[in-house]
Design a protein around this motif. Structure first.
Motif, short mmCIF file in Angstrom:
data_model
loop_
_atom_site.label_atom_id
_atom_site.label_comp_id
_atom_site.label_asym_id
_atom_site.label_seq_id
_atom_site.Cartn_x
_atom_site.Cartn_y
_atom_site.Cartn_z
N UNK A 108 -44.31 7.23 -29.65
CA UNK A 108 -45.05 5.98 -29.77
C UNK A 108 -44.29 4.98 -30.64
N UNK A 109 -43.71 5.42 -31.72
CA UNK A 109 -42.94 4.56 -32.62
C UNK A 109 -41.71 3.98 -31.94
N UNK A 110 -41.04 4.78 -31.15
CA UNK A 110 -39.85 4.31 -30.42
C UNK A 110 -40.24 3.24 -29.41
N UNK A 111 -41.37 3.43 -28.73
CA UNK A 111 -41.84 2.43 -27.77
C UNK A 111 -42.16 1.11 -28.47
N UNK A 112 -42.78 1.18 -29.64
CA UNK A 112 -43.13 -0.04 -30.39
C UNK A 112 -41.86 -0.77 -30.83
N UNK A 113 -40.91 -0.03 -31.36
CA UNK A 113 -39.65 -0.64 -31.80
C UNK A 113 -38.91 -1.24 -30.61
N UNK A 114 -38.89 -0.53 -29.49
CA UNK A 114 -38.22 -1.03 -28.29
C UNK A 114 -38.89 -2.32 -27.80
N UNK A 121 -39.00 -8.27 -27.30
CA UNK A 121 -39.68 -9.53 -27.60
C UNK A 121 -38.79 -10.44 -28.43
N UNK A 122 -38.06 -9.87 -29.39
CA UNK A 122 -37.15 -10.65 -30.22
C UNK A 122 -36.03 -11.25 -29.38
N UNK A 123 -35.49 -10.50 -28.48
CA UNK A 123 -34.42 -11.00 -27.58
C UNK A 123 -34.95 -12.14 -26.72
N UNK A 124 -36.14 -12.00 -26.19
CA UNK A 124 -36.74 -13.06 -25.35
C UNK A 124 -36.97 -14.32 -26.16
N UNK A 125 -37.47 -14.18 -27.38
CA UNK A 125 -37.71 -15.35 -28.24
C UNK A 125 -36.40 -16.07 -28.54
N UNK A 126 -35.36 -15.33 -28.89
CA UNK A 126 -34.06 -15.93 -29.18
C UNK A 126 -33.53 -16.64 -27.94
N UNK A 127 -33.67 -16.01 -26.79
CA UNK A 127 -33.20 -16.62 -25.54
C UNK A 127 -33.94 -17.92 -25.25
N UNK A 128 -35.25 -17.93 -25.42
CA UNK A 128 -36.05 -19.14 -25.16
C UNK A 128 -35.68 -20.27 -26.12
N UNK A 129 -35.47 -19.95 -27.39
CA UNK A 129 -35.08 -20.98 -28.35
C UNK A 129 -33.70 -21.55 -28.02
N UNK A 130 -32.79 -20.71 -27.59
CA UNK A 130 -31.45 -21.22 -27.25
C UNK A 130 -31.51 -22.12 -26.02
#
Length: 146
Positions: free
Chosen positions: A12-18, A23-32
């Motif tokens: 469960x922890x690995x799924x949350x971190x993944x 989500x972080x990658x998507x946010x960075x991509x959208x801001x760029x």
């Protein structure tokens, strides 16, 4: 520290971190995308403004030269001219290079000429003829009035 290690070991922890990483990658991509898009729009807007100002300068130059020409026609005075152009400019690229070999200036769509003396039919016809020849358009695209 043990709780943190425990999170990495549990499924469960690995799924949350993944999911958080995705989500972080998507946010960075959208801001760029949003920053780059606005910069691109700004540079395209300023480029369009430069082209428009060059076209407007070309219009003013044509109007000034035509005013001088019509001013030479005996019987005309108080001359005001407005020329309209197609708002595009074309660049021709030559051969294998990407260098601009020629620039085609916008074509004249029409002209309005207001001048004293044009109430006389002979003078009006001289003004129309001069404008047609100077601008390279037909008499149907020239309006002369007083």
């Amino acid at each position: 520290m043990e709780k943190l290690t425990g999170i990495f070991k549990s499924e469960k922890g690995i799924k949350i971190i993944f999911a958080a990483g995705i989500a972080l990658i998507i946010i960075i991509f959208l801001f760029s995308l949003s920053d780059g898009g606005s910069k691109t729009r700004e540079s395209a807007g300023s480029e369009n403004e430069n082209v428009l100002s060059e076209i407007e300068m070309y219009e003013r130059k044509l109007e000034q030269r035509l005013t001088e020409i019509i001013g030479e026609i005996q019987g005309t005075s108080d001359i005001h001219i407005m020329i309209t152009l197609e708002k595009t400019e074309e660049n021709l690229y030559g051969g294998k290079t990407s260098d601009i070999s020629a620039t085609i200036t916008p074509r004249v769509k029409g002209a309005v000429i207001v001048c004293k003396g044009s109430e006389n039919a002979v003078i009006r016809q001289k003004v129309v003829d001069a404008a047609c020849k100077a601008l390279g358009v037909s008499a149907a695209r020239i309006c002369v009035t007083y």
